[in-house]
Motif scaffolding. Structure first.
Motif, PDB file in Angstrom:
ATOM      1  N   ARG A   1       0.814  -1.210   0.000  1.00 23.43           N
ATOM      2  CA  ARG A   1       0.000   0.000   0.000  1.00 23.43           C
ATOM      3  C   ARG A   1       0.852   1.267   0.000  1.00 23.43           C
ATOM      4  O   ARG A   1       0.323   2.367   0.123  1.00 23.43           O
TER       5      ARG A   1
ATOM      6  N   TYR B   1      -6.528   3.509 -10.612  1.00 23.80           N
ATOM      7  CA  TYR B   1      -6.228   3.680  -9.191  1.00 23.80           C
ATOM      8  C   TYR B   1      -7.245   2.906  -8.346  1.00 23.80           C
ATOM      9  O   TYR B   1      -6.885   2.268  -7.350  1.00 23.80           O
TER      10      TYR B   1
ATOM     11  N   ARG C   1       3.565  13.328  -0.319  1.00 30.60           N
ATOM     12  CA  ARG C   1       3.829  12.664   0.950  1.00 30.60           C
ATOM     13  C   ARG C   1       5.305  12.374   1.212  1.00 30.60           C
ATOM     14  O   ARG C   1       5.637  11.578   2.073  1.00 30.60           O
TER      15      ARG C   1
ATOM     16  N   ARG D   1      -0.619  10.270  -3.050  1.00 30.34           N
ATOM     17  CA  ARG D   1      -1.897   9.594  -2.806  1.00 30.34           C
ATOM     18  C   ARG D   1      -3.024  10.339  -3.502  1.00 30.34           C
ATOM     19  O   ARG D   1      -3.122  11.559  -3.426  1.00 30.34           O
TER      20      ARG D   1
END
Length: 457
Positions: free
Chosen positions: A239, A256, A324, A316
């Motif tokens: 993930r 996605y 991120r 993300r």
């Protein structure tokens, strides 16, 4: 994420999940900037961690902030775990180890973003200082062991804590001992999202290098410049990390969704309680995996929204894109991170130029860079060039992008003023982490304790 949602709208088909993401598309005139930053609370008397409960505690700070701001309490059972601005313009939340996070409002300019951070930190100091509590902005907890680090009473974190050791070696350190600065940016269409996703994934290791600030672990050198960056190399690779498929010309919302459907879940919320669902994927959930086990077994949009928040790629996708890659840092870096990305992604000329600069970067090069940057930062190389030279070019592009936006403050300064900390790093060819190491080997005489005094907010 400040608040898990309990939206009960039923899901009947995958197309609804795609439409949920697609609903994030908006006109460029409506583009906004959402900045998030985390920091470690500590007792100033001895640089020890702050517990959740007690007269001088994290819960007491939240209650004090609620009294000052008038925001709504976010509860997990009987425990206050965050605050939410009543109209939805921002929230305060707790990361697993007590890291205090501001999830900022969606604002139009970087000047507004920096004023927001200033106000937040001023109110926070006003509440925490009488308790003898300070806050440190840095990428990794520099002194405390994991056992010494407090645990926040959030149900989702209990589930994650049990699950992380099953899927990677560093997930618990990610949860309990790291801090970040993030920015959320908008897209106008699926094509615009695809371009921004590809470009920002390529440049995420550069962001990690520029903002590297975590060279210490448990009071000692860890041999890295971004310990946080290294932690993400083995947290949960199902993930997290780079999404190779997102570089494809056919990448879009549906691709996605297909990836997200096959990532193991963390939880669902039913009757206000968290149910551990780490043994199934969302696709299995949609196919009736919990039928017969619980009464309300059908997936809801709340379940999907929560699931998206538990995916951790370097960039993300929700109804916006989250950058991120950066370590936490000082106040100037809180403003520099969104400035970097907004300058590159919110101006057509800057985005075109950045795409041209990175056009021949292979996916394998990005992976290698991502592996090397935690140790080498700006000394890493790509295509025969040092990352510091590439950084000089990229920051210059971002500066042009910000100047073209034309947003001035009351002193007549445009938004590019917030890139000054990055210009300094590039000019010196040393990161904040390397500055900290020089202090450690010099004036600090091999101790990390002065860090708390000299670099607290």
């Amino acid at each position: 994420m400040a608040r898990d949602t309990s939206d009960g709208t039923p899901i009947t088909a995958k197309a609804e999940l795609v439409e949920h993401l697609e609903a994030g598309c908006k006109p460029e005139s409506d583009f906004r900037i959402g900045t998030e930053h985390e920091k470690f609370p500590f007792f100033k008397a001895d640089n020890s961690p702050v517990p959740y409960e007690g007269e001088r505690s994290i819960s007491a700070i939240l209650k004090g902030m609620q009294g000052k701001l008038g925001w709504d309490a976010i509860m997990d059972g009987d425990n206050i775990i965050g605050l939410s601005e009543p109209s939805g313009m921002g929230a305060i939340s707790l990361e697993p180890g007590g890291q205090f996070e501001l999830s900022g409002a969606a604002l139009k300019t970087l000047h507004e973003t920096c004023r927001e951070s200033n106000r937040h930190l001023a109110v926070l100091r006003g509440v925490a200082e009488p308790m003898g509590i300070g806050f440190l902005g840095i990428g990794g907890s520099p002194k405390w062991t994991r056992a010494e680090t407090p645990r926040m009473p959030k149900s989702r974190y209990d589930i994650m804590t049990r699950y992380m050791p099953k899927v990677g070696t560093q997930g618990l350190d990610m949860m309990y001992r790291t801090c970040t600065i993030q920015v959320n940016v908008d897209f106008s269409s699926e094509t615009d999202m695809r371009r921004k996703m590809a470009l920002s994934q390529k440049l995420q290791p550069l962001s990690t290098a520029l903002f590297a600030s975590s060279p210490f672990t448990e009071g000692k050198l860890n041999g890295l410049l971004s310990w946080r960056g290294d932690i993400w190399r083995d947290t949960d690779n199902n993930r997290a990390g780079l999404l190779d498929f997102a570089f494809g010309e056919d990448f879009g919302f549906e691709r996605y969704v297909d990836w997200a459907l096959d990532v193991p879940m963390y939880f669902i919320i039913r009757d206000g309680r968290y149910r551990d669902c780490t043994d199934i994927t969302f696709r299995q959930f949609m196919n009736g995996a919990l039928k017969g086990e619980i009464a309300e077994w059908q997936p809801t949009m709340g379940d999907w929204t929560n699931h998206l928040s538990t995916l951790f790629p370097d960039v993300r996708l929700k109804r916006f894109l989250e950058m991120r890659g950066a370590d936490g840092g000082t106040w100037r870096r809180i403003c520099a991170l969104p400035s970097f990305w907004v300058g590159l992604l919110y101006d057509h000329g800057a985005m075109d130029e950045a795409e041209q600069l990175t056009a021949d970067w292979a996916i394998a090069d990005i992976h290698r860079l991502r592996d090397e940057v935690p140790r080498l930062a700006l000394k890493a190389e790509l295509g025969g060039r040092s990352l510091v030279d590439i950084a000089r070019d990229v920051v210059a592009i971002a500066r042009k992008g910000l100047k073209s936006r034309g947003n001035l403050n009351s002193d007549g300064q445009d938004e590019s003023v917030f890139l000054n900390p990055l210009d300094e790093i590039v000019a010196k060819k040393t990161t904040f982490a390397e500055d900290l190491l020089s202090l450690y080997h010099g004036r600090w005489k091999g101790s990390v304790d002065p860090l708390f005094e000299e670099f607290q907010y």
